[in-house]
Write a protein that holds these residues in place. Structure first.
Motif, mmCIF file in Angstrom:
data_model
loop_
_atom_site.group_PDB
_atom_site.id
_atom_site.type_symbol
_atom_site.label_atom_id
_atom_site.label_comp_id
_atom_site.label_asym_id
_atom_site.label_seq_id
_atom_site.Cartn_x
_atom_site.Cartn_y
_atom_site.Cartn_z
ATOM 1 N N ASP A 97 0.856 -1.183 0.000
ATOM 2 C CA ASP A 97 0.000 0.000 0.000
ATOM 3 C C ASP A 97 0.893 1.234 0.000
ATOM 4 O O ASP A 97 1.641 1.471 0.950
ATOM 5 C CB ASP A 97 -0.904 -0.007 1.233
ATOM 6 N N ALA A 121 0.811 5.388 -0.442
ATOM 7 C CA ALA A 121 -0.069 6.561 -0.447
ATOM 8 C C ALA A 121 0.785 7.825 -0.444
ATOM 9 O O ALA A 121 1.704 7.966 0.372
ATOM 10 C CB ALA A 121 -0.989 6.543 0.767
ATOM 11 N N ARG A 134 0.255 11.994 -0.398
ATOM 12 C CA ARG A 134 -0.749 13.031 -0.189
ATOM 13 C C ARG A 134 -0.087 14.384 0.001
ATOM 14 O O ARG A 134 1.088 14.479 0.358
ATOM 15 C CB ARG A 134 -1.628 12.710 1.019
ATOM 16 N N LEU A 165 -4.756 12.873 -2.676
ATOM 17 C CA LEU A 165 -4.234 11.602 -2.191
ATOM 18 C C LEU A 165 -4.197 10.625 -3.356
ATOM 19 O O LEU A 165 -5.209 10.420 -4.035
ATOM 20 C CB LEU A 165 -5.116 11.034 -1.076
ATOM 21 N N VAL A 193 -3.329 6.655 -4.197
ATOM 22 C CA VAL A 193 -3.188 5.363 -3.530
ATOM 23 C C VAL A 193 -2.994 4.268 -4.571
ATOM 24 O O VAL A 193 -3.704 4.216 -5.590
ATOM 25 C CB VAL A 193 -4.437 5.035 -2.672
ATOM 26 N N GLU A 206 -12.013 11.260 5.629
ATOM 27 C CA GLU A 206 -10.671 10.703 5.550
ATOM 28 C C GLU A 206 -10.485 10.145 4.136
ATOM 29 O O GLU A 206 -11.142 9.174 3.736
ATOM 30 C CB GLU A 206 -10.489 9.609 6.599
ATOM 31 N N ARG A 218 -8.378 8.361 2.890
ATOM 32 C CA ARG A 218 -7.963 6.948 2.813
ATOM 33 C C ARG A 218 -9.163 6.009 2.745
ATOM 34 O O ARG A 218 -9.038 4.883 2.261
ATOM 35 C CB ARG A 218 -7.088 6.608 4.028
ATOM 36 N N GLN A 263 -7.950 -1.039 1.472
ATOM 37 C CA GLN A 263 -6.766 -1.214 2.305
ATOM 38 C C GLN A 263 -6.845 -2.567 2.991
ATOM 39 O O GLN A 263 -7.843 -2.889 3.648
ATOM 40 C CB GLN A 263 -6.651 -0.106 3.346
#
Length: 695
Positions: free
Chosen positions: A331, A333, A335, A365, A367, A462, A464, A469
């Protein structure tokens, strides 16, 4: 009907304030009785005006502080809140401490670190502002502290070395260097912080026990978890006071590596057992730069402009192996946030202050997430996405001191944002919310104050949560949800504060919140994902106590308690029954007892952090993470004015850290329990030795 109920709850919360307005008692001028046993109360606070209590630097002398942070944490009736630097925007990310009447301009540098680099010699006084004061924007908070720095030239440097030890485990080490200088109109501050340590409070040994619905053991294994963290952090700031303006510049950066091992080893003599190993690596790099300029346009009008840029990259990799599966999750990320904020403050009169401003922000962001199982890719929803937000907010606040004993703060904020998502999913929507707020305080007398607040709040999404995830150590996969909306609430709060015995204080408050679009876990395809559940409620009772014990014969002894009790309710999307909102902890708080030994230059403290419990309601299971009480005993010794030694015994009771699961055969709606699981450790006991030298 619900709006009517909200208003009723708000009126009930503010009943103490209404009662105060109905009857104004005659002021008393009786002198305070001397303490029992003849022990004097050292350096009583000074009332600098209604709603403000000023503690001169001499008030803290007996506590032997070394930084402004030590002093803030000793304020009677004040609970330090560091803020949440993960939220977007500027105002909502900051804590409840001001420096010279302004909030720090950094989001990447924690408020604790900002206060730690202000030496005691650089503090003239600390003011506790209760319910508001002229020229102070409370940002909806009922109480804030204001660190008033000393004027004049000075130069202070400090070095701090920390060692952590836990039996036969590898020791941890920390090094912190600080520098602060005032030269005429220029102030410079810098900090370098290095840490390499095992996270003893989250590491330890225990077991995993699984039982069937009849509570018979069906599986058991030994369990061990070890966390280690390495961190390098550097930050610096400069301030220049011109003839009519103040310029602040700050830069900061953090590089952090975390490594976690979760190991299950087989047992004999049990029906089934596990043999597995999960290794998780988390790498974080973060940087920030900001400029803040404040200019006095006239005696009554001040303008301020802030520009802030933050960037962060976080990479999480995890490998899991057991008798059946070999899994790997990755993962990454990236941002960033850009903020431009301007404001103007106008002192219309000694009793009225008007502040208005604009804030614009761009957030993004990116991802990229993946999961493989036995070499085969597992399809995840929204595993490669980019989320962008362009947000603007306009606000106006009117702070009015109606009488010497009555003050109000009435404000309106209007927020509009456009959120877009690209990549695996395409989505775009525009949201707008008006956010009115009114706070009122009334001083019954110099010692008792009543406070009330009504406010509409809008939580920040959020980012995310928009992307998938996987967490192999927790054994969960969360899907992304492009349809997620922010929850908003009408909050009604009432409180009372009573100051006594010079440095004693009791604070009691109640808050009721009527929530719309509650953010919780919802089924999205075959996964759980953050989503909206509709309407719900939250309630909170908070109680704080600062009790000096001189009057019962215990000179130099202070008892501090802060606690909160929380309730919430929402309709479950799986069972359609009422339950607590996910991750809403029912109780929290801490207790601190401090005993001063002036003749030995020492302080002995016992601290207890309350247990914490968070429950997650997933489609097919209920999962609860529980941390038990964490106790620490520490001794601070000042052999010389420029040297402080701290010896701390952490977690000497070996608090359990647990994860409880109830897993169902199908969904929770079936009511058919497949098994109960209890995985827990006894966290490591460890000793911390810290030496700080100022020069």
């Amino acid at each position: 009907m619900r709006d009517t109920q909200s208003v009723v709850y708000g009126l009930v919360a503010c009943i103490p304030f209404s009662a105060a307005l109905a009857a104004e008692p005659a002021p008393t001028s009786d002198p305070e009785e001397p303490p029992i046993g003849g022990a004097s109360i050292v350096a009583l606070p000074v009332n600098a005006g209604s709603g403000v209590i000023r503690y001169e630097a001499t008030f803290f002398t007996e506590f032997q502080p070394t930084t402004a942070l030590d002093m803030v944490k000793r304020l009677p009736g004040f609970a330090f809140e560091p803020g949440d630097t993960t939220v977007r925007g500027f105002a909502g990310a900051l804590g409840n401490v001001l420096i010279d009447g302004q909030r720090p301009t950094s989001k990447a540098v924690l408020l604790e670190d900002v206060l730690r680099r202000i030496p005691v010699s650089g503090v003239a006084a600390i003011e506790v502002i209760r319910g508001g004061a002229p020229g102070i924007n409370m940002q909806g908070q009922s109480v804030v502290a204001n660190v008033v720095r000393s004027s004049g030239d000075m130069s202070t440097h400090a070095a701090e070395i920390t060692g952590l030890f836990a039996g036969d485990h590898d020791p941890g080490v920390g090094l912190r260097l600080e520098s602060a200088s005032n030269i005429d109109r220029l102030s410079l501050n810098g900090t370098l912080n290095l840490r390499d340590e095992q996270k003893y409070g989250d590491s330890g040994t225990g077991e995993l026990i699984r039982r069937n619905a009849a509570r018979d053991v069906i599986l058991a294994s030994d369990f061990e978890t070890d966390w280690r963290q390495r961190q390098l952090q550097a930050s610096g700031s400069a301030e220049y006071q011109g003839q009519a303006g103040l310029l602040r510049i700050n830069v900061g950066g953090t590089s952090q590596d975390n490594e976690q091992f979760d190991i299950l080893t087989p047992r004999t003599g049990v029906p089934q057992t596990f043999d597995s190993r999960v290794v998780t690596n988390i790498n974080l790099d973060q940087g920030e730069a900001g400029v803040d300029y404040e200019h006095s346009l006239s005696d009554a009008l001040t303008g301020r402009m802030l520009l802030l840029q933050t960037l962060e990259k976080k990479v999480i990799t995890a490998d899991s192996i057991d008798a059946v599966n070999l899994q790997r999750s990755e993962d990454e990320a990236f941002r960033g946030e850009s903020i431009l904020r301007s404001s103007a403050t106008y002192r219309a009169s000694p009793a009225v202050t008007i502040e208005s401003g604009l804030e614009g922000a761009y957030n993004f962001l990116e991802v990229d997430a993946s999961l493989t199982r036995n070499g085969t890719a597992v399809e995840l929803p929204a595993d490669n996405v980019k989320i962008e937000e362009r947000r603007g907010e306009a606000y106006v606040d009117v702070r009015w001191k109606v009488t010497p004993r009555l003050a109000s703060d009435i404000g309106m904020r209007y927020e509009r944002s456009t959120i877009s998502q690209s990549g695996d999913h395409q989505a775009r929507r525009t949201l707008s919310y008006p956010k009115p707020r009114m706070t009122v305080r009334f001083d019954l007398n110099p010692d008792i104050q009543l406070r009330g607040r009504i406010e509409r709040t809008v939580s920040q999404l959020e980012f995310r949560d928009f992307a998938s995830q996987a967490s192999l150590d927790a054994g969960t996969i969360n899907g992304g949800n492009a349809e997620l909306r922010p929850e908003n609430a009408w909050e009604f709060e009432g409180g009372i504060e009573n100051r006594f015995w010079g440095s004693g204080a009791i604070v009691l408050s109640y808050m009721y919140s009527r929530v719309s679009n509650v953010v919780d876990l919802v089924p999205v395809g075959q996964f759980d994902a953050p989503g909206n559940l509709g309407s719900g409620t939250r309630e909170k009772i908070a109680f704080g106590l600062s009790l000096p014990l001189e009057r019962i014969g215990l000179s130099g002894t202070l008892l501090r308690f802060n606690g909160d009790w929380n309730w919430s309710k929402v309709d479950d999307p799986v069972t359609h029954e009422s339950r607590r909102i996910t991750k809403h902890a029912p109780v929290g708080g801490d207790v601190l007892i401090t005993k001063e030994f002036p003749s030995f230059g020492s302080t002995l403290s016992l601290e207890n952090s309350y247990s914490k419990r968070e429950t997650h309601f997933r489609t097919g299971e209920v999962r609860t993470d529980h941390w038990d009480h964490f106790l620490r005993l520490y001794w601070d010794w000042t052999p010389k004015a420029d040297t402080v030694v701290r010896l701390m015994f952490n977690n000497f009771t070996g608090r359990p850290k647990s994860r409880w699961r109830t897993v169902y055969d199908g969904t929770r709606a079936s009511g058919e329990i497949l098994y109960h699981e209890d995985r827990h450790i006894d966290a490591l006991r460890f000793v911390q030795l810290q030496v700080r030298r100022t020069f």
